[in-house]
Design an enzyme around this catalytic site. Structure first.
Site, PDB file in Angstrom:
ATOM      1  N   ASN A  27       0.873  -1.177   0.000  1.00 33.69           N
ATOM      2  CA  ASN A  27       0.000   0.000   0.000  1.00 33.69           C
ATOM      3  C   ASN A  27       0.911   1.228   0.000  1.00 33.69           C
ATOM      4  OD1 ASN A  27      -1.817   2.050   0.524  1.00 33.69           O
ATOM      5  ND2 ASN A  27      -2.264   1.394   2.630  1.00 33.69           N
ATOM      6  N   LYS A  29       0.091   4.306  -0.228  1.00 39.26           N
ATOM      7  CA  LYS A  29      -0.533   5.484   0.400  1.00 39.26           C
ATOM      8  C   LYS A  29      -0.261   6.729  -0.464  1.00 39.26           C
ATOM      9  CE  LYS A  29      -0.100   3.156   4.800  1.00 39.26           C
ATOM     10  NZ  LYS A  29       0.024   3.217   6.243  1.00 39.26           N
ATOM     11  N   HIS A 108      -9.327   1.108   4.607  1.00 35.73           N
ATOM     12  CA  HIS A 108      -8.080   1.286   5.365  1.00 35.73           C
ATOM     13  C   HIS A 108      -8.345   2.189   6.573  1.00 35.73           C
ATOM     14  CE1 HIS A 108      -4.050   2.435   6.516  1.00 35.73           C
ATOM     15  NE2 HIS A 108      -3.636   1.350   5.882  1.00 35.73           N
ATOM     16  N   GLU A 110      -6.767   4.529   7.841  1.00 37.54           N
ATOM     17  CA  GLU A 110      -6.533   5.968   7.620  1.00 37.54           C
ATOM     18  C   GLU A 110      -7.735   6.598   6.929  1.00 37.54           C
ATOM     19  OE1 GLU A 110      -2.764   5.489   5.662  1.00 37.54           O
ATOM     20  OE2 GLU A 110      -1.911   4.821   7.568  1.00 37.54           O
ATOM     21  N   GLU A 180      -5.335  -5.237  10.249  1.00 35.80           N
ATOM     22  CA  GLU A 180      -4.269  -4.281  10.554  1.00 35.80           C
ATOM     23  C   GLU A 180      -4.573  -3.574  11.876  1.00 35.80           C
ATOM     24  OE1 GLU A 180      -2.130  -2.854   6.800  1.00 35.80           O
ATOM     25  OE2 GLU A 180      -3.995  -1.749   6.870  1.00 35.80           O
ATOM     26  N   GLY A 186       2.568   1.800  10.775  1.00 34.15           N
ATOM     27  CA  GLY A 186       3.535   2.890  10.648  1.00 34.15           C
ATOM     28  C   GLY A 186       4.330   3.168  11.914  1.00 34.15           C
ATOM     29  N   SER A 222       3.433  -2.631  10.217  1.00 32.87           N
ATOM     30  CA  SER A 222       4.882  -2.708  10.441  1.00 32.87           C
ATOM     31  C   SER A 222       5.505  -4.041  10.023  1.00 32.87           C
ATOM     32  CB  SER A 222       5.219  -2.383  11.906  1.00 32.87           C
ATOM     33  OG  SER A 222       4.872  -1.032  12.181  1.00 32.87           O
TER      34      SER A 222
HETATM   35  P1  PGA Z   1       2.969  -0.046   7.617  1.00 32.57           P
HETATM   36  O1  PGA Z   1       1.531   0.236   6.968  1.00 32.57           O
HETATM   37  O2  PGA Z   1       3.491  -1.325   6.979  1.00 32.57           O
HETATM   38  O3  PGA Z   1       3.800   1.138   7.259  1.00 32.57           O
HETATM   39  O4  PGA Z   1       2.783  -0.214   9.066  1.00 32.57           O
HETATM   40  C1  PGA Z   1       0.618  -0.798   6.740  1.00 32.57           C
HETATM   41  C2  PGA Z   1      -0.668  -0.251   6.160  1.00 32.57           C
HETATM   42  O5  PGA Z   1      -1.115   0.836   6.569  1.00 32.57           O
HETATM   43  O6  PGA Z   1      -1.277  -0.874   5.284  1.00 32.57           O
END
Ligand code: PGA
Length: 262
Positions: A27, A29, A108, A110, A180, A186, A222
């Site tokens: 992803n 983003k 997601h 976010e 997730e 992140g 992560s």
């Molecule tokens: P990350 O993000 O691997 O940077 O933790 C995962 C995601 O938001 O899909």
């Protein structure tokens, strides 16, 4: 055999040792200009397993042929449930179809938290995406507070039930779930192996109860080239959804290679 559930043991052994090829999804983003994406693909090269990338729209549109050439599947990070209309800033399924996408990302955390994406809107999106012939990867996840208060099972089953509520049984075959935990996204610190195992085991069981079948279940939060082996080795983990580490071709390539051996 008091206290030992033989069915459970057999199920774990079968899922662990006869696993289907893992899915490795990136992803991106709001990262990667077209030029950066181009350089990434040049360095990554071709893939021979289930690799999916969700780039931002502009990069997606211009790099779709390059991704196809390398055997990479791709799709958008978000989409609208209407085909067209007065929805400034949105992208519709007919626009996505033109690009040869195969899988759509939905829900997601976010988008749920920064753009108020509701379960109501998500249930319409998921149904629209699937009825338009795409696979949909639905993200679910609990907050740190919900994890600490013991509310995570309720939160996750509610998200699955609400977001998939419009689907018929056979349409579920086109759904993938990405678990997730919001607190692991992140942060550089993934959920522990015990938490992943417990949560994935719980979700697979909940899906069997809800739908009479198990949907593919990816872990995200992560994931990197250092922890992918251990996480991928957990029973019930069918793949990864990767943010940060999917932006670096060397790291992403390493995770792809690891996914073939777990
Ligand atoms: P990350 O993000 O691997 O940077 O933790 C995962 C995601 O938001 O899909």
């Amino acid at each position: 055999m008091d206290g030992i559930n033989l069915d459970q043991i057999i199920h774990e052994v079968v899922t662990k040792y006869l696993k289907k090829p893992m899915i490795v999804a990136g992803n991106w983003k709001m990262n990667m200009t077209v030029r950066e994406g181009w350089e990434f693909l040049e360095k990554l090269g071709s893939v021979d397993t289930n690799v999916l990338i969700f780039p931002p729209y502009t990069t997606l549109a211009l790099l779709a042929p390059e991704m196809r050439k390398r055997g990479i599947l791709y799709g958008p990070q978000n989409f609208h449930y209407e085909d067209s209309g007065a929805y400034t800033g949105e992208i519709s399924i007919p626009m996505i179809r033109e690009l040869g996408c195969s899988c759509l990302l939905a829900g997601h955390s976010e988008r749920r938290s920064y753009y108020n994406e509701t379960d109501e809107a998500l249930s319409r999106k998921v149904a629209k995406g699937i009825r338009s012939g795409f696979r949909v990867m639905l993200c679910i996840g609990e907050s740190l507070e919900e994890r600490r208060n013991g509310q995570w099972q309720k939160k996750l089953t509610e998200q699955i039930a609400l977001d998939l509520r419009e689907l018929e049984r056979k349409e579920l075959d086109s759904v993938l779930i990405a678990y997730e935990p919001i607190w692991a996204i992140g942060t550089g610190v993934s959920a522990s192996l015990e938490e992943i195992q417990e949560t994935h085991g719980f979700l697979k069981m909940a899906m069997r109860e809800m739908f009479g079948c198990e949907l593919p279940l990816l872990y995200g939060g992560s994931v990197n080239e250092k922890n992918a082996q251990e996480i991928g080795g957990c029973p019930y983990v069918d793949g990864f959804l990767i943010g940060g580490a999917s932006l670096k071709p060397e790291k992403f390539r390493k995770i792809i290679e690891i996914s073939k051996s777990v």
